[in-house]
Design a protein around this motif. Structure first.
Motif, PDB file in Angstrom:
ATOM      1  N   GLN A   1      -4.590  -1.163 -13.527  1.00  0.00           N
ATOM      2  CA  GLN A   1      -3.692  -1.625 -12.485  1.00  0.00           C
ATOM      3  C   GLN A   1      -3.893  -3.124 -12.283  1.00  0.00           C
ATOM      4  OE1 GLN A   1      -1.437   0.552 -11.086  1.00  0.00           O
ATOM      5  NE2 GLN A   1      -2.266   2.011 -12.570  1.00  0.00           N
TER       6      GLN A   1
ATOM      7  N   ASP B   1       3.608   4.119  -1.220  1.00  0.00           N
ATOM      8  CA  ASP B   1       4.289   4.587  -2.427  1.00  0.00           C
ATOM      9  C   ASP B   1       5.722   4.069  -2.339  1.00  0.00           C
ATOM     10  OD1 ASP B   1       5.797   6.049  -4.295  1.00  0.00           O
ATOM     11  OD2 ASP B   1       4.499   7.802  -4.116  1.00  0.00           O
TER      12      ASP B   1
ATOM     13  N   ALA C   1      -0.606  -0.217  -6.476  1.00  0.00           N
ATOM     14  CA  ALA C   1      -0.341   0.119  -7.874  1.00  0.00           C
ATOM     15  C   ALA C   1       0.504  -0.989  -8.497  1.00  0.00           C
ATOM     16  CB  ALA C   1       0.381   1.457  -7.964  1.00  0.00           C
TER      17      ALA C   1
ATOM     18  N   HIS D   1       0.783  -1.237   0.000  1.00  0.00           N
ATOM     19  CA  HIS D   1       0.000   0.000   0.000  1.00  0.00           C
ATOM     20  C   HIS D   1       0.818   1.291   0.000  1.00  0.00           C
ATOM     21  CE1 HIS D   1      -3.935  -1.913   0.462  1.00  0.00           C
ATOM     22  NE2 HIS D   1      -3.351  -2.773   1.270  1.00  0.00           N
TER      23      HIS D   1
ATOM     24  N   ASN E   1       5.515  -0.862 -15.630  1.00  0.00           N
ATOM     25  CA  ASN E   1       5.115   0.252 -14.772  1.00  0.00           C
ATOM     26  C   ASN E   1       4.590   1.425 -15.600  1.00  0.00           C
ATOM     27  OD1 ASN E   1       5.683  -1.021 -12.363  1.00  0.00           O
ATOM     28  ND2 ASN E   1       7.772  -0.223 -12.236  1.00  0.00           N
TER      29      ASN E   1
ATOM     30  N   GLU F   1       3.473  -0.882  -9.386  1.00  0.00           N
ATOM     31  CA  GLU F   1       4.790  -0.916  -8.763  1.00  0.00           C
ATOM     32  C   GLU F   1       4.784  -1.751  -7.489  1.00  0.00           C
ATOM     33  OE1 GLU F   1       4.533   3.221 -10.748  1.00  0.00           O
ATOM     34  OE2 GLU F   1       3.194   1.730  -9.871  1.00  0.00           O
ATOM     35  N   ASN F   2       3.687  -1.716  -6.733  1.00  0.00           N
ATOM     36  CA  ASN F   2       3.620  -2.502  -5.500  1.00  0.00           C
ATOM     37  C   ASN F   2       3.649  -3.996  -5.788  1.00  0.00           C
ATOM     38  OD1 ASN F   2       1.788   0.153  -4.809  1.00  0.00           O
ATOM     39  ND2 ASN F   2       2.978  -0.513  -3.047  1.00  0.00           N
TER      40      ASN F   2
ATOM     41  N   SER G   1       8.331   4.815  -3.732  1.00  0.00           N
ATOM     42  CA  SER G   1       9.425   5.782  -3.715  1.00  0.00           C
ATOM     43  C   SER G   1       9.826   6.092  -2.274  1.00  0.00           C
ATOM     44  CB  SER G   1       9.025   7.071  -4.434  1.00  0.00           C
ATOM     45  OG  SER G   1       7.982   7.734  -3.726  1.00  0.00           O
ATOM     46  N   THR G   2       8.984   5.663  -1.319  1.00  0.00           N
ATOM     47  CA  THR G   2       9.265   5.916   0.096  1.00  0.00           C
ATOM     48  C   THR G   2       9.586   4.647   0.866  1.00  0.00           C
ATOM     49  OG1 THR G   2       6.966   5.637   0.852  1.00  0.00           O
ATOM     50  CG2 THR G   2       7.589   7.821   0.034  1.00  0.00           C
TER      51      THR G   2
ATOM     52  N   SER H   1       1.919   7.704   2.910  1.00  0.00           N
ATOM     53  CA  SER H   1       1.747   7.638   1.454  1.00  0.00           C
ATOM     54  C   SER H   1       0.772   6.557   1.013  1.00  0.00           C
ATOM     55  CB  SER H   1       3.101   7.367   0.796  1.00  0.00           C
ATOM     56  OG  SER H   1       3.488   6.008   0.950  1.00  0.00           O
TER      57      SER H   1
END
Length: 484
Positions: free
Chosen positions: A230, A158, A187, A156, A214, A189-190, A160-161, A182
């Motif tokens: 998604q 983001d 998504a 869940h 992605n 990416e997850n 990037s974090t 976040s």
């Protein structure tokens, strides 16, 4: 009655013209493409996405570790951990099931079975569990009942974090408060954080799942590009149970548990009835996924017997800790009858015939199976260790303490791996060839890029018709029912 002279004079010519036109036009009329109003309306089947909630003011932190984040999540979502813990994303193991070649019930999953990539998670938790949906699976003492061990962030946050490290703990340096704030719907990416990297790297295992998805172009995947679908749009989820099952980690799979093209598309979606005539015997994927590994290469061969040598290394050809590899790009699938399940899945302790390839998993179905269709697969071939005294496959300890990646000693690594897996090891070992089949379901092409008739039929067609059970090309010999 007397016919006019003009008609008498030209009757033969008129009759000849009529016959000639009939010879030309009748076949064209009979054989013309038949068009119907296609009932295909896939967009109407998509689920409506509800607005996401901004969590930045709800999860204020600070958080010292992953379980503290989970505890905060459970204050508003009290059932989430228990729901996830009932799924194979948590257990990495199926429910007990019957295998026809075994007298006892068995379970199958990453937790307890062998594959022909990194071979086994048992004893190698340090690296393998960086893709588990939990924190701290360090050994067989991991507490699967502790709800605070569930990692909410990997699905869940983001990414990037956030990222995961050894044993599934948050990677060093992660700001857990920023990651928690976040969170939203998963998504691509997850999901890809683990599924892209199956087998030890980007696109190593599946061939149709890699980081290029992605942000894909239309000619890479029609669903994830302009439609921006998604993973969860197709892999629909209820109470954290995600639709879709990996063939390699199961024997029988119920159709209702799998994602089907017909979840959104009509079973006969084409405007040309000649194409729709194929859908009873040919899976949609066979025509609409002509190739995989379109952007990033995929591994097709792995030779563990070559590991341990001090020779030049390259990610795509040789690593001392893993052996020799072959990667390929733009890989045409192999085609086989498939009814959605396995005919066989190698289980720990099964004996092999080392002089011939061992099928780690073998798709079920043949030309006489009414539930089977011709389906595309990526096949991965490996040479991996086995016990030459018992003819059983072995799993080395690799990443764990005193594992092969530290000692480069096969006898000790295999002895430790047997201990981890709870199997016997005679001390004698060799390397045997194994195969694994991965159904090709992603990288769906736009309609104009689908296979054409000549792609499969004719002298240069990609299908091995006799291997599929036909006497020859069905254009000549007839379809499935005639071939019986």
């Amino acid at each position: 009655m007397h016919l006019p002279a003009f008609i008498k004079k030209n009757a033969a010519w008129a009759i000849g013209l009529t016959v000639t036109l009939a010879v030309i036009l009748v076949p064209l009329i009979l054989l013309r493409p038949q068009t119907t109003t296609a009932p295909d309306a896939p967009k109407s089947a998509l689920l409506t996405r509800v607005p996401e909630t901004d969590h930045s003011h709800l999860l204020t932190g600070p958080y010292a570790n992953g379980p503290e984040v989970t505890a905060a999540c459970l204050t508003c979502h009290p059932d989430s951990s228990s729901q996830l813990m009932a799924t194979t994303h948590w257990t990495w193991e199926s429910q007990p099931m019957t295998a026809t070649w075994r007298t006892d019930l068995v379970t199958i999953g990453k937790k307890n079975q062998i594959n022909n990539f990194c071979i086994s998670a048992q004893g190698n938790e340090k690296k393998c569990m960086s893709c588990h949906t939990g924190y701290g699976w360090e050994n067989d003492q991991f507490d699967f009942s502790n709800q605070l061990n569930v990692d909410c962030l990997i699905c869940h946050a983001d990414l990037s974090t956030y990222g995961k490290g050894d044993f599934g703990y948050p990677a060093e340096g992660v700001d857990l408060t920023a990651a928690a704030q976040s969170v939203g719907r998963p998504a691509r990416e997850n999901c890809g954080a683990c599924h892209y990297d199956g087998g030890g790297g980007n696109n190593v295992k599946h061939g149709d799942l890699d980081t290029s998805l992605n942000f894909p172009a239309a000619n890479l995947d029609v669903h994830m590009s302009s439609l921006n679908l998604q993973c969860i749009d197709c892999h629909r989820t209820q109470d954290h149970v995600i639709q879709g099952r990996l063939l390699a980690d199961n024997i029988a799979i119920e159709p209702a548990e799998q994602v089907q093209c017909t979840d959104c598309h009509a079973s006969t979606p084409h405007e040309d009835e000649r194409l729709d005539a194929h859908t009873g015997a040919v899976a949609c994927q066979s025509c609409h996924i002509p190739a995989v590994a379109l952007k990033n290469p995929t591994k097709v061969y792995w030779d563990w017997s070559a590991a341990g040598q001090d020779i030049p290394e390259d990610h795509y050809t040789y690593l001392k800790i893993k052996g020799e590899f072959h990667y390929e790009e733009d890989v045409a699938p192999s085609y086989h009858w498939f009814n959605g399940s396995n005919a066989y899945r190698y289980l720990l302790g099964d004996t092999i015939t080392p002089t011939q390839p061992t099928m780690i998993n073998l798709p079920a179905g043949d030309i006489n199976d009414p539930n089977a269709k011709i389906f595309p697969f990526k096949i991965h071939i490996a040479k991996q260790p086995y016990d030459t005294a018992t003819n059983t496959l072995l799993a080395p300890r690799t990443a764990g303490e005193n594992g092969y990646w530290t000692t480069f000693d096969w006898p000790s690594a295999l002895a430790l791996g047997a201990q981890d897996a709870g199997i016997t090891f005679s001390g004698q070992y060799g390397f045997a060839e194994t195969w694994m089949y991965y159904p090709t379901t992603h990288m769906v092409q736009p309609a104009e890029n689908a296979l054409q008739c000549e792609s499969c039929h004719g002298a240069d067609g990609r299908m091995d018709w006799q291997a599929l059970g036909y006497p020859g090309d069905p254009i000549t010999w007839g379809g499935r029912s005639q071939a019986k």
